[in-house]
Design an enzyme around this catalytic site. Sequence first.
Site, PDB file in Angstrom:
ATOM      1  N   GLU A 175      13.916 -41.488 -57.583  1.00 18.25           N
ATOM      2  CA  GLU A 175      13.397 -40.883 -58.669  1.00 18.25           C
ATOM      3  C   GLU A 175      14.103 -39.629 -59.179  1.00 18.25           C
ATOM      4  OE1 GLU A 175       8.997 -40.209 -58.628  1.00 18.25           O
ATOM      5  OE2 GLU A 175       8.863 -42.326 -57.976  1.00 18.25           O
ATOM      6  N   GLU A 384       8.157 -48.678 -54.828  1.00 22.61           N
ATOM      7  CA  GLU A 384       7.043 -47.877 -54.530  1.00 22.61           C
ATOM      8  C   GLU A 384       5.751 -48.336 -55.663  1.00 22.61           C
ATOM      9  OE1 GLU A 384       6.885 -43.482 -54.870  1.00 22.61           O
ATOM     10  OE2 GLU A 384       8.701 -43.712 -53.676  1.00 22.61           O
TER      11      GLU A 384
HETATM   12  C1  FCB Z   1       6.358 -40.829 -56.141  1.00 21.69           C
HETATM   13  C2  FCB Z   1       7.461 -40.247 -55.098  1.00 21.69           C
HETATM   14  C3  FCB Z   1       6.635 -40.469 -53.736  1.00 21.69           C
HETATM   15  C4  FCB Z   1       5.030 -40.281 -53.832  1.00 21.69           C
HETATM   16  C5  FCB Z   1       4.387 -41.116 -54.914  1.00 21.69           C
HETATM   17  C6  FCB Z   1       3.111 -40.931 -55.140  1.00 21.69           C
HETATM   18  O1  FCB Z   1       6.922 -40.185 -57.360  1.00 21.69           O
HETATM   19  O2  FCB Z   1       8.640 -41.125 -54.931  1.00 21.69           O
HETATM   20  O3  FCB Z   1       7.400 -39.608 -53.045  1.00 21.69           O
HETATM   21  O4  FCB Z   1       5.017 -38.972 -53.983  1.00 21.69           O
HETATM   22  O5  FCB Z   1       4.981 -40.619 -56.152  1.00 21.69           O
END
Ligand code: FCB
Length: 478
Positions: A175, A384
């Site tokens: 990110e 994620e």
């Molecule tokens: C993302 C991050 C991760 C975590 C999630 C909830 O932006 O990559 O580290 O904090 O959100």
Amino acid sequence: MIDGSPDYRDFGLEFPSDFVFGSATASYQIEGAAHEDGRGPSIWDTFSHTAGKIVNGDTGDSACDHYHRVESDLDLMAELGLESYRFSIAWPRIQAEGTGAPNEKGLAFYGRLVDGLLERGIRPIATLYHWDLPQALEDRGGWTNRDTAYRFADYAHHVGEALGDRVSMWTTLNEPWCSAYLGYGSGAHAPGRMNGADALTAVHHLNLAHGLGLVALRDVARNDPQYSATLNLHVVRGEEEPRSEESRAEAIRRIDALANRAFTGPMLRGEYPADLIEDTAGVTDWAFVQPGDTALIQQPIDVLGVNYYSTVTVRMWDGVSPRVNADGHKDMGGSPWPGSEHVEFLPQAGPYTDMGWNIAPDGLEDLLVDLHEQFPGLPLMVTENGAAFPDEVVDGRVRDVERIDYLRRHFTAAHRAMQRGVDLRGYQVWSLLDNFEWGYGYTKRFGIVHVDYETQQRTLKDSAHWYRELISSRRIPQ
Ligand code: FCB
């Protein structure tokens, strides 16, 4: 039309045998042991120790103490039947000050982790940078200093030399949107700067680091791994009843440029979008982009990592009414939207997670299909997805029905995207453990495993049992 529940609450859907089910964490969020074995300070140590930056003044000093509990955490992963584990490497464990010879003890820790994964038949997915920049590099300008991208390549080289015979998949950056815009624009993340030009400079140097890092890794890796980057692409929607179609399209285009195409442009097309340069002309002239940079950034990747949690809804501000700013991020004073501060972020329909983020599985389906159409032939992986809820252990059990529902709906969305032709290779649930959720400290629980921070006891939540069943049966459980 795909058959199934209109609210994405399907069960029984089957995933292909080569689809990789895993879970994800990040170094600063779980490791603790902040001062051990030669680890230097990162920008997150500095930031979390600065008064007023983190809820409750929490820090990652101890976190989940994973550094000391790696063996039992590995056993936990095996118990869950994970097929992959996405973790990140703390740069300041490898180079305390971000330069120079690698720290053998730091490399040895990740070596043990990777070996432990392989012994248990779990594929290691290693992210080089999940936000913990060595503080010494920030002192020299951090991501606004072009040199940081070259230091990142050196770091990638050292890690690649040590682990480049065993890691299955490498991810350069997690990110970069957050690193650049929250770190240097809004001030919600470390290092906490609030300057639009700095944020855009950071965008470019992070992109450059991605390109240089891939070159460095490819140079030393010996086991034919896969290469990737992970982006938190924004699913940007317009108002249902806009003032005009033009203003609706303009708001979407601007945020798509800043949030998404600022990364996919150089990484996957070898150029920055012309409209992004134009939109931000009042902030920067982009002179930090040197000849040859974008070609360097556009290195081939095998998989694009996609992090997805919720959607945003935007419209152009009328300049009169109080500006609405429900973009889902902590407001620390600065803006993460340089040059587009006149775009509003509207509150969205629920339900919501404990982060206040709207639950919208259709957004994941749309995002995956959209990427597949924009970049045909590029395999994708959900690196994620998950949700925070205020879980409690009652009689040894955590009945997190809302998280199971969230996961069910998003796995259904992923499955539907695959039915529509998306080449989706796997899914890494965020997160394996409850952990340090950045500016929110320990107040937000994202784990499928509960962590009691007093005792460091781990308790499998009901969602962990549900996920184990999904992995073993390869079908979304009832
Ligand atoms: C993302 C991050 C991760 C975590 C999630 C909830 O932006 O990559 O580290 O904090 O959100």
